[in-house]
Motif scaffolding. Structure first.
Motif: not given
Length: 200
Positions: A145-150, A173-181
């Motif tokens: 998972e990629m973390v993004v601070n919003v 965001l990158p394609v086909n990668r899970p993201i955690e906001f």
């Protein structure tokens, strides 16, 4: 007059008279159900045909769309049934001009009351379980998972990418990668919602 005396007086009068507005009619309930089924099919077709959301941009969007379709399929017939009975009753059993008398005494139907409480209870319970299972599946932790601070503040959003050491006013965001906001606010309470992701 006591309740007992009133009941005895009613029993002495005999069975309640038939409402003249439905005298001779066969199965008004069957007619309402038939109208309700037809209207429900039309309503479901229209709601499923409509495009409610923009093009999806996440793997969870299809699950949310399916959940939304199931909710529509279940809620349209309930709405149509209630409105059919209400409109039919208002039109068919309206009082004639100048008629100020009471309607005939109609007693409750226990079996019908049990049915119209049990069926919605089962429907709502099943839909709640389906929604809960869908949400649990969507929110499950995923590998890589990629973390993004919003950060929300009045009139703007800021996106920080800790792994990349970047900050931007635009979400990329990158394609086909899970993201955690990870969402926080500088001032008031903000609702972060990307319609293409479906979830807030």
């Amino acid at each position: 007059m006591s309740e007992r005396e009133r009941v005895q007086s009613d029993e002495a009068k005999g069975p309640p008279e038939e409402d003249p507005r439905i005298a001779g009619q066969k199965h008004p309930v069957g007619r309402m159900i038939g109208i309700g089924i037809l209207a429900s099919l039309v309503g479901i077709a229209i709601t499923l045909w409509m495009d409610w959301f923009p093009e999806s941009a996440s793997t969870s969007a299809n699950k949310i769309d399916n959940l939304y379709d199931v909710l529509l399929i279940c809620s349209v017939p309930v709405f149509v049934l209630v409105m059919t009975v209400a409109i039919y009753s208002v039109v068919r059993f309206r009082a004639k001009p100048g008629d100020l008398g009471d309607g005939p005494p109609i007693h409750g139907n226990t079996r019908l009351e049990i049915i119209w409480v049990t069926i919605p209870f089962i429907m709502v319970t099943a839909l709640a379980i389906y929604g809960w299972v869908t949400l649990t599946d969507i929110e499950a932790k995923q590998p890589n998972e990629m973390v993004v601070n919003v950060t929300g503040q009045q009139f703007t959003w800021t996106f920080q990418y800790p792994s990349e050491k970047l900050e931007s006013k635009e979400l990329v965001l990158p394609v086909n990668r899970p993201i955690e906001f990870k969402i926080r606010s500088k001032d008031v309470i903000h609702s972060f919602w990307v319609p293409q992701f479906r979830l807030k």
